[in-house]
Design a protein around this motif. Structure first.
Motif, PDB file in Angstrom:
ATOM      1  N   GLU A   1     -20.945 -25.561  31.155  1.00  0.00           N
ATOM      2  CA  GLU A   1     -19.767 -25.917  31.957  1.00  0.00           C
ATOM      3  C   GLU A   1     -20.164 -26.828  33.115  1.00  0.00           C
ATOM      4  N   HIS A   2     -21.277 -26.497  33.764  1.00  0.00           N
ATOM      5  CA  HIS A   2     -21.717 -27.298  34.907  1.00  0.00           C
ATOM      6  C   HIS A   2     -22.092 -28.711  34.472  1.00  0.00           C
ATOM      7  N   GLU A   3     -22.836 -28.803  33.370  1.00  0.00           N
ATOM      8  CA  GLU A   3     -23.302 -30.107  32.897  1.00  0.00           C
ATOM      9  C   GLU A   3     -22.139 -30.982  32.422  1.00  0.00           C
ATOM     10  N   LEU A   4     -21.372 -30.461  31.478  1.00  0.00           N
ATOM     11  CA  LEU A   4     -20.311 -31.275  30.877  1.00  0.00           C
ATOM     12  C   LEU A   4     -19.077 -31.356  31.764  1.00  0.00           C
ATOM     13  N   GLY A   5     -18.784 -30.276  32.481  1.00  0.00           N
ATOM     14  CA  GLY A   5     -17.669 -30.336  33.427  1.00  0.00           C
ATOM     15  C   GLY A   5     -17.914 -31.364  34.500  1.00  0.00           C
ATOM     16  N   GLY A   6     -19.176 -31.437  34.969  1.00  0.00           N
ATOM     17  CA  GLY A   6     -19.521 -32.447  35.970  1.00  0.00           C
ATOM     18  C   GLY A   6     -19.377 -33.857  35.427  1.00  0.00           C
ATOM     19  N   ARG A   7     -19.827 -34.048  34.179  1.00  0.00           N
ATOM     20  CA  ARG A   7     -19.676 -35.371  33.561  1.00  0.00           C
ATOM     21  C   ARG A   7     -18.199 -35.746  33.431  1.00  0.00           C
ATOM     22  N   PHE A   8     -17.403 -34.763  33.007  1.00  0.00           N
ATOM     23  CA  PHE A   8     -15.974 -35.030  32.838  1.00  0.00           C
ATOM     24  C   PHE A   8     -15.331 -35.396  34.173  1.00  0.00           C
TER      25      PHE A   8
END
Length: 542
Positions: free
Chosen positions: A357-364
């Motif tokens: 969530e942290h990795e992809l949510g941040g990218r999003f």
């Protein structure tokens, strides 16, 4: 909060002495309710060049009556998800006698000169950095006659409007001492059927009504002040320039391209507000339209000035990349969310979910912020200008007048040949990264073929449509494979972090193995799809 719906109405010009007829005898009408009178005051906003009016868009703030507030009216066009059907309609004219449809969005009154942000989101792609000013004030004395059916359903309203219009300067003050006055009738459906219009029109005509010369009160008030696009559009195009007539079998190649590009430009403009408002699937839909535009231009580039096409291709690639950043992160995040839920509950699963969530949510989030900035940039607005200029005044070469069917068939064959080559290369590629890269190229070539075949469909019919469908299926299956590769690589990187607890590393490995399984299943589906569609991809199939 804003609300929206579809407005279906017909307007009529009438003389001051005309008497409103009784409509109680119309088929389906059981009674006419008591008339009620309201005084309405509306201030219309536009740019100093009447950009909105030229596209048959109206923005007003109205006080008085039951629906006081901000009203935005946009032409309801093909593909409008809020429309009751999928037919194009123009806000200024009726096609084959049908009542014009417009998409209407309401917002609360708020401040007199502050346009609600939600309405502005629907206009930015047309305003392109220009500011809004008050241009017209209308004062209307409206007498409304409600029409009801046998079951008490409110079918329609007949509005008898006596209008006074004043042009405004940028400060909201009257631009001159003169004002216009007129009377008009509007028959607007509430819950009734369009079948009501023909009989009503006969009764209204007998009372002296004539089909309105203008599609809206604003258009009548502005008169000759609106030029250019507003005068040229008429029955030939909607607010985004989509031609209503498909190219025929004898049309030149440029007509095939123009029709397809016009449709994609309309899609880009139609989904722009959804992207700004973070509506589901809007980014994907807009990105797909950008890709289709780019594919068509690349395929037909020899028909046009090389410099003009190259510039558009570069800018479309840039916009597609901007739209792709949040979209790709969103796709992989949704994929891994569902699969992480299958892990055994415990600290390890929670740690994996949190990290993903942290990795992809941040990218999003960062990608979406960047995208929102770009959609307000001069570069994006210039691209929209350039696309419409290319559509309206294509920089053609002499070969653009070649028969469209012949040119389209050659390009479909060329794209199919390219796909066959990439398929053969993927079969011979070494397993691992080379094989995955080769299959990704197959996916891109299938996408190109799909778009070229879609463009050819108006002049080649079912054969082109079947090719497009087969290519789309391959593209979709290989897209699943590509997503599994991206997800696997991300999991491998996160799982290789130093000092990671063994249970967490194991959970990452489990998810990685799941990606391998899903990727293998997708490749198997692709091989079956290829065999099934081989007959559609042979040379000279259309």
């Amino acid at each position: 909060m804003a609300s929206q719906g579809i407005e279906i109405e017909k307007k009529y010009d009438v003389d001051d002495a005309a008497v409103v007829p009784s409509l109680a005898e119309l088929p389906g009408v059981a009674r006419v309710g008591e008339p009620h009178v309201a005084t309405l005051e509306a201030v219309y906003f536009d740019t100093d060049r009447h950009t909105l009016a030229s596209r048959h868009i109206t923005l007003r703030r109205r006080t008085g009556g039951a629906d006081a507030g901000w009203h935005l009216k946009l032409p309801a066009v093909v593909g409008d998800s809020t429309a009751g059907d999928s037919t194009a309609s123009d806000s200024t004219s009726s096609h084959n006698g049908a009542a014009p449809q417009r998409r209407e969005i309401h917002a609360p009154l708020g401040q007199p000169a502050v346009v609600p942000e939600r309405l502005l989101a629907h206009l930015q792609a047309y305003l392109r950095g220009a500011g809004l000013i008050p241009v017209v004030r209308l004062e209307t004395r409206r007498t409304t006659y409600p029409l009801y059916g046998e079951d008490g359903v409110h079918l329609a309203d007949l509005a008898d409007d006596r209008v006074q219009a004043s042009a405004l300067n940028g400060d909201g003050l009257s631009a001159n001492e003169q004002s216009q006055q007129w009377r008009e009738w509007e028959l607007e459906l509430v819950h009734g059927s369009p079948d009501l219009f023909p009989a009503a029109e006969e009764a209204l005509a007998a009372a002296g009504a004539r089909p309105a010369r203008h599609g809206s009160k604003l258009a009548r008030a502005l008169g000759d002040a609106v030029t250019g696009d507003a005068q040229d559009a008429g029955d030939e195009a909607d607010a985004t320039g989509l031609p209503t007539a498909e190219p025929g079998k004898k049309s030149p190649a440029t007509a095939v391209v123009t029709f397809y590009l016009a449709a994609q430009i309309r899609e880009i403009l139609a989904h722009d507000p959804g992207v700004r408002l973070e509506e589901p699937d809007a980014v994907h839909a807009m990105r797909s339209a950008v890709r289709r535009t780019r594919s068509a231009l690349a395929a037909y580039r020899r028909l046009y000035s090389a410099v003009a096409v190259r510039r558009l291709l570069d800018e479309l690639k840039w916009l597609g990349r901007i739209l792709g950043a949040p979209r790709d992160a969103e796709v992989i995040l949704e994929r891994l969310r569902g699969q992480a839920d299958e892990l055994p509950e415990g600290p390890a699963a929670a740690a994996v979910k949190s990290s993903v969530e942290h990795e992809l949510g941040g990218r999003f989030d960062s990608g979406y912020r960047k995208m929102q900035e770009v959609l307000m940039s001069g570069r994006y607005f210039r691209l929209l200008d350039d696309l419409e200029a290319f559509r309206d005044h294509p920089p053609v070469r002499p070969q653009a007048e070649a028969p469209g069917r012949k040119v389209a068939a050659k390009l479909v064959d060329k794209a199919a040949k390219r796909l066959r080559r990439s398929h053969k290369a993927a079969k011979g590629a070494r397993l691992g990264a080379p094989h995955e890269t080769a299959l990704h190229q197959v996916r891109k070539d299938a996408k190109r073929l799909r778009h070229v075949a879609e463009a050819a469909a108006p002049v080649h019919g079912k054969p082109a449509a079947k090719i497009a469908k087969a290519a789309r299926r391959q593209q979709k299956i290989l897209g699943e494979l590509h997503d599994s590769v991206l997800a696997r690589d991300l999991l491998a990187r996160l799982g290789a972090a130093p000092d990671l607890p063994e249970a967490v590393a194991s959970a990452y490995a489990t998810l990685g193995e799941r990606q391998e399984e899903l990727g293998a299943a997708a490749e198997s589906k692709y091989r079956k799809a290829w065999k099934k569609s081989r007959k559609f991809l042979q040379r000279g199939v259309i």
